[in-house]
Write a protein that holds these residues in place. Structure first.
Motif, short mmCIF file in Angstrom:
data_model
loop_
_atom_site.label_atom_id
_atom_site.label_comp_id
_atom_site.label_asym_id
_atom_site.label_seq_id
_atom_site.Cartn_x
_atom_site.Cartn_y
_atom_site.Cartn_z
N ASP A 95 -35.42 39.99 -63.37
CA ASP A 95 -36.00 40.96 -64.36
C ASP A 95 -36.98 41.72 -63.78
N THR B 62 -45.46 41.01 -66.18
CA THR B 62 -46.42 42.04 -66.71
C THR B 62 -47.45 41.61 -67.77
N CYS C 274 -42.29 41.86 -61.56
CA CYS C 274 -43.82 41.98 -61.98
C CYS C 274 -43.70 41.23 -63.34
N PRO D 30 -47.58 49.02 -70.94
CA PRO D 30 -46.55 48.97 -69.99
C PRO D 30 -45.17 49.11 -70.99
N TYR E 69 -42.95 36.56 -69.89
CA TYR E 69 -41.54 37.06 -69.80
C TYR E 69 -40.69 35.97 -69.03
N SER F 246 -33.83 47.17 -76.55
CA SER F 246 -34.93 47.05 -75.75
C SER F 246 -34.90 46.17 -74.54
N GLY F 247 -35.44 45.98 -73.51
CA GLY F 247 -35.52 45.36 -72.50
C GLY F 247 -35.02 43.86 -72.75
N THR F 248 -35.53 43.34 -73.74
CA THR F 248 -35.16 41.95 -74.09
C THR F 248 -33.70 41.62 -74.26
C1 LIG Z 1 -41.07 41.99 -67.30
C2 LIG Z 1 -40.71 42.17 -68.71
N1 LIG Z 1 -39.45 41.66 -69.13
C3 LIG Z 1 -39.12 41.79 -70.45
C4 LIG Z 1 -39.75 42.62 -71.02
C5 LIG Z 1 -39.20 42.73 -72.50
O1 LIG Z 1 -39.00 43.97 -72.79
P1 LIG Z 1 -39.05 44.74 -74.47
O2 LIG Z 1 -40.21 44.44 -74.74
O3 LIG Z 1 -38.48 46.08 -73.88
O4 LIG Z 1 -37.94 44.09 -74.93
C6 LIG Z 1 -40.78 43.16 -70.80
C7 LIG Z 1 -41.61 44.13 -71.67
O5 LIG Z 1 -42.81 44.78 -71.31
C8 LIG Z 1 -41.37 42.98 -69.42
O6 LIG Z 1 -42.41 43.59 -68.79
#
Ligand SMILES: Cc1ncc(COP(=O)(O)O)c(C=O)c1O
Length: 395
Positions: free
Chosen positions: A178, A153, A151, A21, A102, A75-77
């Motif tokens: 999120d 993940t 979702c 993902p 998550y 990144s997403g976090t």
């Molecule tokens: C729902 C969800 N939140 C947060 C994250 C964290 O993102 P990252 O790994 O880019 O920091 C992910 C990463 O797959 C995610 O699927």
């Protein structure tokens, strides 16, 4: 040609498909867009940033005019932390809905930020429901915000966001989402789902490369967030006001990633937007799940809860099955899969997102069958306790 659409070419340099993902398999056009350099102060790059923000907002659909787009490096976090830190007032209290890694990370982030928190923890994958949200808010009037994972993940479950949003709005509270792995493939229309802010990132359903996240937030809410943030670099209010004023990112932007993302957004639009992207992923999932079930694998989730993003399969009970070996055998055939994240039973995951279509997913199931034969696994059926675990959701 399949379903009237052109087939996607295999990765140009022969690398394996990423059935993960994100980072995920991207098109050659996205990768080529990174071949030139951009001055971060230059008008040409400012135009890219403006285009990116405009295109992302448009994906919200009806109601988008009330929202602003704030890209954030990292990144997403980093984006989740920026959203929580900026939108939760220092004296606010958030109800975090957790049913996987998550949700647990969102709760951990809130604790780092030192904000008040309460958690509905549904374990590895059971969905948080609207009535549970309503009851939690009723029991604790100090709650100002609800944080939901669209979702999750880690299991692949698509959480029931509409009923969560309805319960939150009915109680007069604010919803933060999120939507990392869902945005761009699953509708998040503000006229149907009332939310204050949501976050996603470049390397998910828009099919860009990793390097930044972005928050879409109600303008009126954003205007009230000045001074909330705990962090200079993760202050979305400061990032937003600086971008509005100068057209620039506050600190060094991931220029090449932004250029690649514009290409990805154009491809998303050409494909037919959120509905078409979601339909392709859903077909990827359906072909994958049918092919894997045919050879005896079982999904963690009942079909009703399966997202078109990623699917968790139980590991076979057969003692000849070894995930590390399975992984290598799959990689050798051109597919990188993902380990599972369940705490109670062994599992692995296969992503359905990225630049690939159903023809690829058919081959993934064939590759899995080949891998089982190679390992001497006669039967892909999971252990009894895995099936008992699944019963909890259908009960
Ligand atoms: C729902 C969800 N939140 C947060 C994250 C964290 O993102 P990252 O790994 O880019 O920091 C992910 C990463 O797959 C995610 O699927």
């Amino acid at each position: 040609m399949k379903d009237g659409n052109p087939p996607f070419p295999a990765p140009e340099l022969g690398e394996p498909y990423l059935l993960t993902p994100g980072p995920l398999t991207t098109s050659i056009e996205v990768k080529r867009a990174m071949l030139r350099d951009w001055g971060s102060w230059d008008d040409d790059f400012r135009a890219l940033t403006a285009d990116l923000r405009r295109r992302l907002l448009a994906l919200l659909g009806p109601g988008a005019n009330d929202y602003e787009c704030i890209p954030m490096q990292g990144s997403g976090t980093f984006g989740v932390e920026a959203m929580l830190g900026t939108f939760l007032p220092r004296d606010g209290k958030v109800l975090v809905l957790s049913n996987g890694a998550y949700g647990a990370r969102a709760a951990e982030t809130v604790r780092y930020l030192g904000r008040q928190i309460t958690v509905i923890d549904k374990g590895d994958y059971l969905p948080p429901r609207g009535d549970e949200v309503a009851a939690a808010i009723k029991a604790d009037p100090a709650i100002t915000h609800v944080m939901a994972i669209h979702c999750e993940t880690s299991s692949g479950i698509l959480n029931p966001l509409a009923e969560i949003a309805d319960a939150t709005a009915a109680a007069g509270r604010k919803l933060l989402i999120d939507s990392m792995s869902a945005f761009g493939a699953i509708d998040l229309q503000p006229d149907r789902i009332a939310f204050e802010a949501m976050v996603s990132s470049a390397n998910k359903c828009i099919e860009g490369v990793p390097g930044f996240s972005f928050v879409l937030a109600r303008r009126d809410a954003l205007e009230g967030t000045k001074g909330n943030a705990h962090s200079l670099s993760l202050d979305l209010y400061a990032q937003w006001t600086a971008m509005e004023k100068t057209g620039q990112w506050r600190y060094t932007p991931p220029t090449h990633v932004v250029a690649a993302f514009i290409e990805a957004l154009k491809a998303h639009e050409a494909e037919g937007g959120v509905a078409a992207r979601g339909a392709r992923y859903a077909r990827n999932r359906d072909v994958l799940v049918a092919g894997m079930r045919k050879i005896g694998f079982e999904t963690l989730l009942d079909s009703r809860w399966l997202s078109p993003i990623i699917v968790t399969f139980f590991s076979p009970a057969d003692p000849a099955f070894d995930f590390a070996r399975f992984y290598e055998l799959m990689k050798h055939q051109g597919y990188i899969i993902y380990p599972g994240k369940l705490t109670l039973v062994d599992s692995f995951r296969i992503g359905c997102i990225g630049r690939m279509d159903a023809a690829v997913m058919e081959n993934v199931a064939t590759a899995a069958a080949n891998a089982l034969t190679e390992m001497g696994v006669a039967n892909a059926a999971p252990p009894e306790d895995a099936l008992a675990e699944r019963q909890k959701l259908s009960a």
